[in-house]
Design a protein around this motif. Structure first.
Motif, mmCIF file in Angstrom:
data_model
loop_
_atom_site.group_PDB
_atom_site.id
_atom_site.type_symbol
_atom_site.label_atom_id
_atom_site.label_comp_id
_atom_site.label_asym_id
_atom_site.label_seq_id
_atom_site.Cartn_x
_atom_site.Cartn_y
_atom_site.Cartn_z
ATOM 1 N N TYR A 182 0.817 -1.208 0.000
ATOM 2 C CA TYR A 182 0.000 0.000 0.000
ATOM 3 C C TYR A 182 0.855 1.264 0.000
ATOM 4 O O TYR A 182 0.341 2.360 -0.217
ATOM 5 C CB TYR A 182 -0.953 0.007 1.191
ATOM 6 N N PHE B 192 0.443 3.384 -2.959
ATOM 7 C CA PHE B 192 -0.668 4.344 -2.954
ATOM 8 C C PHE B 192 -0.419 5.474 -1.957
ATOM 9 O O PHE B 192 -0.598 6.653 -2.279
ATOM 10 C CB PHE B 192 -1.973 3.631 -2.590
ATOM 11 N N PHE B 193 0.010 5.097 -0.758
ATOM 12 C CA PHE B 193 0.064 6.063 0.330
ATOM 13 C C PHE B 193 1.097 7.159 0.101
ATOM 14 O O PHE B 193 0.825 8.344 0.340
ATOM 15 C CB PHE B 193 0.357 5.332 1.643
ATOM 16 N N LYS C 38 0.094 9.577 -2.697
ATOM 17 C CA LYS C 38 -1.053 10.312 -2.190
ATOM 18 C C LYS C 38 -0.625 11.356 -1.166
ATOM 19 O O LYS C 38 -1.146 12.485 -1.140
ATOM 20 C CB LYS C 38 -2.059 9.339 -1.575
ATOM 21 N N SER C 39 0.327 11.009 -0.315
ATOM 22 C CA SER C 39 0.817 11.952 0.691
ATOM 23 C C SER C 39 1.469 13.158 0.024
ATOM 24 O O SER C 39 1.237 14.307 0.436
ATOM 25 C CB SER C 39 1.826 11.259 1.619
ATOM 26 N N GLY D 27 0.842 14.227 -3.025
ATOM 27 C CA GLY D 27 -0.211 14.981 -3.693
ATOM 28 C C GLY D 27 -1.001 15.836 -2.731
ATOM 29 O O GLY D 27 -1.290 17.012 -3.009
ATOM 30 N N SER D 28 -1.345 15.271 -1.566
ATOM 31 C CA SER D 28 -2.100 16.024 -0.567
ATOM 32 C C SER D 28 -1.278 17.171 -0.013
ATOM 33 O O SER D 28 -1.796 18.279 0.216
ATOM 34 C CB SER D 28 -2.530 15.097 0.566
#
Length: 274
Positions: free
Chosen positions: A209, A212-213, A216-217, A219-220
């Motif tokens: 994961y 993904f994580f 995503k981190s 991007g956020s």
């Protein structure tokens, strides 16, 4: 003139390799037939606390490796648009994979727990280097520092992939002996090996994961603050916890692996002079 590009078809490049691997596994992996286990047999690992601890640590190593592999090209393009990041994108996974291949024997020689401590310390240094490079943006050598720090981080995560995997069988040999006192000799070894294999598979699935994580981190973080720094500081905190977990449960005096790895260390000659 316009043409259509079907990017999903690129996935077919993996089909021959998957087929070849399946054939090789079917005909070549006949030496592990005695290690068959049902799901019920393997489900015992969900009651083993070290399964969950190793999920945390392996997410720190393999999760970082696979996550940064996905994030590095995009992050490079965002932070350094003047650089052709795709020309360097393959280097990170390559360095990590080579480090993983070369770290098996040192992990056996010095102990996986010991090496894992240093792995997370190195990953902290690599992350700090990335933060420093981002702060240098505009400096001609900023991307070079950024790339070098990322490659260092990839190398450390690759070593950690090996060292954490080395820890799991050593942990379970001690844990199964403690939790299943009725098992002796070959039965004890067989049960601990089965549980080790199941834990390795489960921790790998959880750590995946990271793909993904981590992106995503980033991007956020960029969406919220305009930069990747918040995500990187989060990773720093996570790696610090990994050092603490490894030390507390495994490598400190009284930790589960202290006696084993201390004995390994004493067995290594410290003076090879004639």
């Amino acid at each position: 003139m316009t043409t259509s590009l079907w990017l999903q078809n690129a996935g077919f490049i993996f089909v021959p390799f998957i087929v070849a691997s399946a054939v090789a596994a079917w005909f070549g992996m006949n030496d592990i037939a005695t290690m068959k286990a049902s799901f019920a047999d393997q489900a015992v690992i969900f009651r083993r606390r070290h399964n969950w601890i190793m999920c945390w640590l392996y997410t720190g190593t393999f999760g970082s490796f696979i996550g940064f592999s996905a994030a590095f090209p995009l992050l490079s393009k965002i932070l350094f648009p003047e650089v052709d990041a795709l020309a360097y994108a393959f280097l990170g996974p390559l360095v990590g994979a080579l480090a993983r291949a070369g770290a098996g024997k040192p992990s056996d020689r010095f102990g996986g727990g010991r090496i894992t401590i240093w792995v997370f310390a190195a990953m902290i240094l690599g992350t700090v280097g990335i933060l420093y490079a981002i702060g240098m943006k505009g400096n001609p050598i900023a991307f070079s520092v950024f790339l070098a720090s990322f490659l260092f981080l990839f190398a450390a995560s690759g070593v950690g992939n090996a060292s954490t995997f080395q820890m799991i069988p050593a942990i379970m040999r001690r844990e199964v002996a403690r939790l299943e006192p009725g098992l002796k000799g070959a039965d004890l070894v067989k049960q601990s090996d089965k549980e080790s294999a199941a834990i390795i598979g489960f921790t790998s699935a959880v750590a995946a994961y990271g793909a993904f994580f981590i992106p995503k981190s980033f991007g956020s973080s960029i969406a919220a603050t305009g930069g990747a720094e918040v995500a990187l500081y989060g990773f720093l905190i996570f790696y610090v916890t990994c050092i603490g977990v490894t030390w507390w449960f495994y490598t400190r005096r009284g930790g589960l692996l202290f006696d084993v790895e201390h004995a390994i260390g004493k067995a290594i000659p410290t003076n090879t002079a004639p």
